[in-house]
Design an enzyme around this catalytic site. Structure first.
Site, PDB file in Angstrom:
ATOM      1  N   LYS A  53      -1.692  12.266 -11.188  1.00  8.72           N
ATOM      2  CA  LYS A  53      -1.474  11.153 -12.119  1.00  8.72           C
ATOM      3  C   LYS A  53      -2.421  10.003 -11.795  1.00  8.72           C
ATOM      4  O   LYS A  53      -3.035   9.409 -12.685  1.00  8.72           O
ATOM      5  CB  LYS A  53      -0.011  10.675 -12.043  1.00  8.72           C
ATOM      6  CG  LYS A  53       0.980  11.649 -12.670  1.00  8.72           C
ATOM      7  CD  LYS A  53       2.440  11.270 -12.377  1.00  8.72           C
ATOM      8  CE  LYS A  53       3.382  12.303 -13.014  1.00  8.72           C
ATOM      9  NZ  LYS A  53       4.808  12.012 -12.750  1.00  8.72           N
ATOM     10  N   GLN A  97       8.420   8.132  -9.106  1.00  5.74           N
ATOM     11  CA  GLN A  97       8.412   9.594  -9.149  1.00  5.74           C
ATOM     12  C   GLN A  97       9.771  10.163  -8.732  1.00  5.74           C
ATOM     13  O   GLN A  97      10.332   9.775  -7.709  1.00  5.74           O
ATOM     14  CB  GLN A  97       7.296  10.126  -8.230  1.00  5.74           C
ATOM     15  CG  GLN A  97       7.134  11.635  -8.242  1.00  5.74           C
ATOM     16  CD  GLN A  97       6.617  12.194  -9.573  1.00  5.74           C
ATOM     17  OE1 GLN A  97       5.949  11.489 -10.332  1.00  5.74           O
ATOM     18  NE2 GLN A  97       6.926  13.445  -9.852  1.00  5.74           N
ATOM     19  N   ASP A 120       8.048   5.823 -18.318  1.00  2.22           N
ATOM     20  CA  ASP A 120       8.734   7.105 -18.490  1.00  2.22           C
ATOM     21  C   ASP A 120       9.760   7.056 -19.631  1.00  2.22           C
ATOM     22  O   ASP A 120      10.281   8.104 -20.019  1.00  2.22           O
ATOM     23  CB  ASP A 120       9.492   7.463 -17.205  1.00  2.22           C
ATOM     24  CG  ASP A 120       8.663   8.293 -16.235  1.00  2.22           C
ATOM     25  OD1 ASP A 120       7.976   9.214 -16.695  1.00  2.22           O
ATOM     26  OD2 ASP A 120       8.729   8.024 -15.024  1.00  2.22           O
TER      27      ASP A 120
HETATM   28  N1  GUN Z   1       9.380  14.176 -11.762  1.00  7.50           N
HETATM   29  C1  GUN Z   1       9.197  15.270 -12.543  1.00  7.50           C
HETATM   30  N2  GUN Z   1       8.864  14.914 -13.798  1.00  7.50           N
HETATM   31  C2  GUN Z   1       8.846  13.560 -13.814  1.00  7.50           C
HETATM   32  C3  GUN Z   1       8.568  12.598 -14.828  1.00  7.50           C
HETATM   33  O1  GUN Z   1       8.272  12.909 -15.980  1.00  7.50           O
HETATM   34  N3  GUN Z   1       8.637  11.290 -14.438  1.00  7.50           N
HETATM   35  C4  GUN Z   1       8.978  10.928 -13.169  1.00  7.50           C
HETATM   36  N4  GUN Z   1       9.028   9.630 -12.909  1.00  7.50           N
HETATM   37  N5  GUN Z   1       9.245  11.790 -12.219  1.00  7.50           N
HETATM   38  C5  GUN Z   1       9.177  13.102 -12.543  1.00  7.50           C
END
Ligand code: GUN
Length: 306
Positions: A53, A97, A120
């Site tokens: 990311k 995360q 998110d």
């Molecule tokens: N862990 C797995 N998928 C995601 C996501 O889309 N956002 C976040 N913040 N953590 C994750």
């Protein structure tokens, strides 16, 4: 019918190039979109995702900052970090995360993120806005799925869609987005009676349960569109042979790396019955990152009104 691959990598590249172009325009006017990522602990898959990311954000010209904390961080300390990012004017988007260590109440953390910086779309305010069809940041994986279907010209209106999995991150928001696009949607899960029979009614089947190869050919109507959200790492040769028997390329890749990925769909029996499917890897995964960048840019524009 030979199934066609829905190429998430190609669509993701296109979205990332679009975002990079818009970021460059904003930057030329003195506004640099900022993304802050928080990683707590050393969950190996999360560390890989967070690194991807960060790299993708920097490549698009976004000012990215990853805050790494030890697994023993307290909930109060994490709340303090979020609060500081909420007040930092250079930060447009905050991503914490998941999963967080068990001793931290994730819901409390996500409620503490400023909804205007909630990249998110997990804050209850934004989840509620999505439910009501109001503008809101949309969770990255569901938004990526819808964008892929749109760009691939897959019609949704009037179709029967089944989403297997009811998580707040993927299953529920994906179902809402499909509904907004006039599909007739069923959310199914591990306790659904006759799950294969229900799934066989689907024109569009979304598999988001996190169980390797769970959706077999018995779940798939001939010619259905299959969206496989699962990312499951296989590390034993027996498992790899079970799912990829006779796939020489996959077996040799496994030999080289010591692991390989399989989705929630059984590649040998489910994909061949479909008309189109998202592969693993190279399907939904890359889109999640592309939408993260898009959401960061959108939050920046909205908060700074440029
Ligand atoms: N862990 C797995 N998928 C995601 C996501 O889309 N956002 C976040 N913040 N953590 C994750």
């Amino acid at each position: 019918m030979t199934p066609r691959i829905l190429d998430g990598t190609a669509v993701s590249k296109a979205i990332r190039a679009e975002v990079a172009g818009e970021v460059a325009e904003l930057t030329a006017r003195g506004i640099v979109p900022g993304l802050a990522v928080i990683l707590v602990g050393d969950h190996p898959a999360s560390a890989v995702y967070v690194a991807s990311k960060g790299a993708a954000a920097r490549e698009a010209g976004i000012a990215e900052r990853t805050l790494r904390f030890p697994a023993g961080l307290s909930g109060a300390e994490l709340l303090a970090a979020v609060d500081s990012l909420n007040r930092d004017d250079a930060v447009d988007a905050i991503l914490v995360q998941l999963p967080l260590p068990k001793h931290i109440d994730s819901a409390r953390i996500f409620e503490a993120i400023d909804p205007r910086k909630d990249v998110d779309g997990f804050h209850p305010v934004n989840a509620g806005r999505l439910l009501q069809g109001k503008p809101a940041p949309v969770p990255c994986t569901p938004a990526g799925i819808l964008e892929l279907l749109r760009r691939e010209g897959i019609p949704l209106q009037g179709t029967r869609a089944v989403v297997v999995g009811r998580s707040d991150i993927v299953g529920k928001p994906t179902a809402l987005l499909l509904l907004q696009n006039h599909a007739t949607v069923t959310i199914a899960h591990s306790r659904t009676r006759d799950l294969p029979g229900l799934c066989r009614e689907a024109d569009l089947l979304v598999a988001a349960i996190g169980r390797p190869g769970f959706v077999t050919g018995a779940f798939v109507k001939e010619g259905a569109v299959l969206v496989d959200v699962g990312i499951n790492r296989l590390t034993s040769r027996a498992d790899v042979e079970r799912f990829f028997h006779g796939d020489a390329a996959r077996l040799s890749a496994f030999e080289k790396k010591g692991s390989t990925l399989v989705g929630d769909c059984d590649p040998a029996t489910a994909f061949p019955r479909s008309s189109r499917y998202t592969p693993v890897p190279g399907g939904v995964g890359p889109l999640t990152i592309a939408i993260l960048l898009r959401n960061t840019l959108d939050l920046c524009r909205k908060r700074r009104s440029p």
